[in-house]
Design a protein around this motif. Structure first.
Motif, PDB file in Angstrom:
ATOM      1  N   UNK A 270       0.784  -1.222   0.000  1.00  0.00           N
ATOM      2  CA  UNK A 270       0.000   0.000   0.000  1.00  0.00           C
ATOM      3  C   UNK A 270       0.816   1.272   0.000  1.00  0.00           C
ATOM      4  N   UNK A 271       1.964   1.255   0.678  1.00  0.00           N
ATOM      5  CA  UNK A 271       2.776   2.468   0.707  1.00  0.00           C
ATOM      6  C   UNK A 271       3.377   2.769  -0.663  1.00  0.00           C
ATOM      7  N   UNK A 272       3.752   1.730  -1.401  1.00  0.00           N
ATOM      8  CA  UNK A 272       4.244   1.946  -2.769  1.00  0.00           C
ATOM      9  C   UNK A 272       3.140   2.534  -3.634  1.00  0.00           C
ATOM     10  N   UNK A 273       1.913   2.042  -3.464  1.00  0.00           N
ATOM     11  CA  UNK A 273       0.790   2.582  -4.218  1.00  0.00           C
ATOM     12  C   UNK A 273       0.554   4.051  -3.868  1.00  0.00           C
ATOM     13  N   UNK A 274       0.624   4.355  -2.592  1.00  0.00           N
ATOM     14  CA  UNK A 274       0.424   5.747  -2.162  1.00  0.00           C
ATOM     15  C   UNK A 274       1.479   6.669  -2.784  1.00  0.00           C
ATOM     16  N   UNK A 275       2.734   6.270  -2.764  1.00  0.00           N
ATOM     17  CA  UNK A 275       3.795   7.115  -3.319  1.00  0.00           C
ATOM     18  C   UNK A 275       3.635   7.288  -4.829  1.00  0.00           C
ATOM     19  N   UNK A 276       3.183   6.243  -5.511  1.00  0.00           N
ATOM     20  CA  UNK A 276       2.947   6.374  -6.946  1.00  0.00           C
ATOM     21  C   UNK A 276       1.810   7.353  -7.218  1.00  0.00           C
ATOM     22  N   UNK A 277       0.756   7.286  -6.409  1.00  0.00           N
ATOM     23  CA  UNK A 277      -0.340   8.237  -6.573  1.00  0.00           C
ATOM     24  C   UNK A 277       0.137   9.653  -6.301  1.00  0.00           C
ATOM     25  N   UNK A 278       0.931   9.839  -5.266  1.00  0.00           N
ATOM     26  CA  UNK A 278       1.455  11.169  -4.949  1.00  0.00           C
ATOM     27  C   UNK A 278       2.341  11.707  -6.073  1.00  0.00           C
ATOM     28  N   UNK A 279       3.039  10.807  -6.751  1.00  0.00           N
ATOM     29  CA  UNK A 279       3.943  11.238  -7.823  1.00  0.00           C
ATOM     30  C   UNK A 279       3.211  11.499  -9.137  1.00  0.00           C
ATOM     31  N   UNK A 280       1.896  11.241  -9.163  1.00  0.00           N
ATOM     32  CA  UNK A 280       1.125  11.503 -10.375  1.00  0.00           C
ATOM     33  C   UNK A 280       1.124  10.367 -11.365  1.00  0.00           C
ATOM     34  N   UNK A 281       1.365   9.128 -10.897  1.00  0.00           N
ATOM     35  CA  UNK A 281       1.442   7.996 -11.816  1.00  0.00           C
ATOM     36  C   UNK A 281       0.076   7.483 -12.252  1.00  0.00           C
ATOM     37  N   UNK A 282      -0.984   7.807 -11.516  1.00  0.00           N
ATOM     38  CA  UNK A 282      -2.311   7.331 -11.886  1.00  0.00           C
ATOM     39  C   UNK A 282      -3.286   7.414 -10.741  1.00  0.00           C
ATOM     40  N   UNK A 283      -4.472   6.811 -10.926  1.00  0.00           N
ATOM     41  CA  UNK A 283      -5.477   6.731  -9.881  1.00  0.00           C
ATOM     42  C   UNK A 283      -5.167   5.541  -8.972  1.00  0.00           C
ATOM     43  N   UNK A 284      -5.506   5.684  -7.708  1.00  0.00           N
ATOM     44  CA  UNK A 284      -5.304   4.583  -6.760  1.00  0.00           C
ATOM     45  C   UNK A 284      -6.548   4.458  -5.887  1.00  0.00           C
ATOM     46  N   UNK A 285      -6.920   3.217  -5.597  1.00  0.00           N
ATOM     47  CA  UNK A 285      -8.046   2.965  -4.681  1.00  0.00           C
ATOM     48  C   UNK A 285      -7.490   2.331  -3.420  1.00  0.00           C
ATOM     49  N   UNK A 286      -7.601   3.059  -2.303  1.00  0.00           N
ATOM     50  CA  UNK A 286      -6.913   2.664  -1.082  1.00  0.00           C
ATOM     51  C   UNK A 286      -7.808   2.848   0.130  1.00  0.00           C
ATOM     52  N   UNK A 287      -7.380   2.268   1.262  1.00  0.00           N
ATOM     53  CA  UNK A 287      -8.081   2.520   2.512  1.00  0.00           C
ATOM     54  C   UNK A 287      -7.934   3.992   2.882  1.00  0.00           C
ATOM     55  N   UNK A 288      -8.997   4.559   3.417  1.00  0.00           N
ATOM     56  CA  UNK A 288      -9.021   5.992   3.676  1.00  0.00           C
ATOM     57  C   UNK A 288      -7.934   6.433   4.652  1.00  0.00           C
ATOM     58  N   UNK A 289      -7.641   5.592   5.673  1.00  0.00           N
ATOM     59  CA  UNK A 289      -6.638   6.029   6.653  1.00  0.00           C
ATOM     60  C   UNK A 289      -5.259   6.191   6.030  1.00  0.00           C
ATOM     61  N   UNK A 290      -4.987   5.478   4.930  1.00  0.00           N
ATOM     62  CA  UNK A 290      -3.683   5.564   4.287  1.00  0.00           C
ATOM     63  C   UNK A 290      -3.436   6.930   3.670  1.00  0.00           C
ATOM     64  N   UNK A 291      -4.499   7.575   3.187  1.00  0.00           N
ATOM     65  CA  UNK A 291      -4.341   8.837   2.446  1.00  0.00           C
ATOM     66  C   UNK A 291      -5.037  10.004   3.131  1.00  0.00           C
ATOM     67  N   UNK A 292      -5.530   9.808   4.349  1.00  0.00           N
ATOM     68  CA  UNK A 292      -6.275  10.868   5.035  1.00  0.00           C
ATOM     69  C   UNK A 292      -5.441  12.137   5.188  1.00  0.00           C
TER      70      UNK A 292
END
Length: 300
Positions: free
Chosen positions: A227-249
């Motif tokens: 999940x953390x790799x997915x979050x960093x990719x989303x932050x870098x503008x790599x695409x859309x991500x569907x994640x648990x809310x607490x991860x990106x709150x």
């Protein structure tokens, strides 16, 4: 005499007494043995080890180099045995090491903020925390507790529910500026959707269309294992991500990520459990204290 019939810790205790009390007679008195019994025990020990441990004389007892090494190791081993027995019989006192295995997202965003309070409440407990999204074998990994999403698939473990977290679609402002914000379920097909690569991941994203929940399949272009790799990719503008809310709150609160298609969110949640081995006797006080603390304080 077979190896398993030898009381090696008992031999070590007698030998340490001989060294620390300076002779067989003083050690015999302390151990409530006869001097000849102590002398014979040390002689048997030397025979079994194939090394002389002490040089005997009428005036004093002198350790050989091998005896010095054996004494030092015996003291350390006996101390470890005493510590193990103290931790095992601690009763209601939470003390000792707890090994926790959890995902990086849960560990960083939910567990880590609670650790200072737990350790202040239980100062005799030490924590060893490992992050992995891989489902682990608790016995093989020597983990006391694993925190995982989803129901149990084996009856050999016990699970305690910690809570449930919403899933949301997010993207960085930069990505949405370059690719436009999706307005409908059909628009998702025109966007790169970051998925999980592990076997238990969902095959697609559920969204509401015309009042019904449908699943948008994931494209194979970008997959990650945690999940953390997915979050960093989303932050870098790599695409859309569907994640648990607490991860990106926190990222949403600081405008680093933006929720997408919330009006089409079906409201599904991911349940989180503390999983542990519960068979074979009562839980150690340290593990019970951790489980009670997490159940009381976790808010997803």
């Amino acid at each position: 005499m077979s190896r398993q019939d030898i009381n090696r810790s008992g031999e070590m205790e007698v030998f340490v007494s001989v060294v620390e009390r300076g002779g067989f007679s003083a050690a015999a008195q302390a151990r409530r043995m006869t001097p000849s019994a102590v002398s014979k025990l040390v002689a048997r020990l030397e025979t079994r080890l194939g090394a002389r441990l002490v040089n005997r004389s009428t005036r004093k007892l002198q350790l050989t180099p091998e005896g010095c090494a054996f004494y030092e190791r015996s003291v350390a081993i006996l101390a470890n045995i005493s510590e193990a027995e103290r931790f095992a019989s601690a009763g209601e006192q939470a003390a000792g090491r707890i090994s926790i295995n959890t995902s990086g997202s849960f560990g960083n965003h939910v567990l880590a903020p609670l650790i200072p309070a737990f350790m202040a409440e239980h100062p005799d407990v030490t924590l060893d925390i490992t992050h992995t999204d891989r489902v682990v074998d608790l016995l093989e990994e020597r983990a006391d507790v694993a925190i995982r999403a989803g129901p149990l698939k084996t009856s050999s473990l016990i699970a305690r529910k910690l809570g449930a977290a919403r899933k949301i679609i997010v993207a960085s402002p930069d990505y949405l500026e370059r690719n436009s914000k999706p307005r409908s379920a059909a628009d998702l097909h025109n966007h790169r959707r970051i998925g999980f690569s592990y076997a238990r991941a969902l095959e697609g994203w559920p969204v509401i269309e015309a009042g019904e929940t449908i699943t948008i399949p994931l494209t194979p272009g970008l997959q990650v294992g945690d999940g953390e790799a997915m979050r960093y990719l989303a932050l870098s503008g790599a695409g859309l991500a569907r994640m648990t809310e607490f991860t990106v709150r926190a990222d949403i609160a600081t405008d680093r990520l933006v929720p997408v298609l919330e009006e089409l969110n079906p409201g599904d949640v991911e349940e989180f459990y503390a999983v542990y081995i519960g068979q074979g006797g009562p839980l150690p006080a340290r593990v019970r204290a951790l489980l009670d603390f997490l159940a009381k304080h976790i808010r997803l």
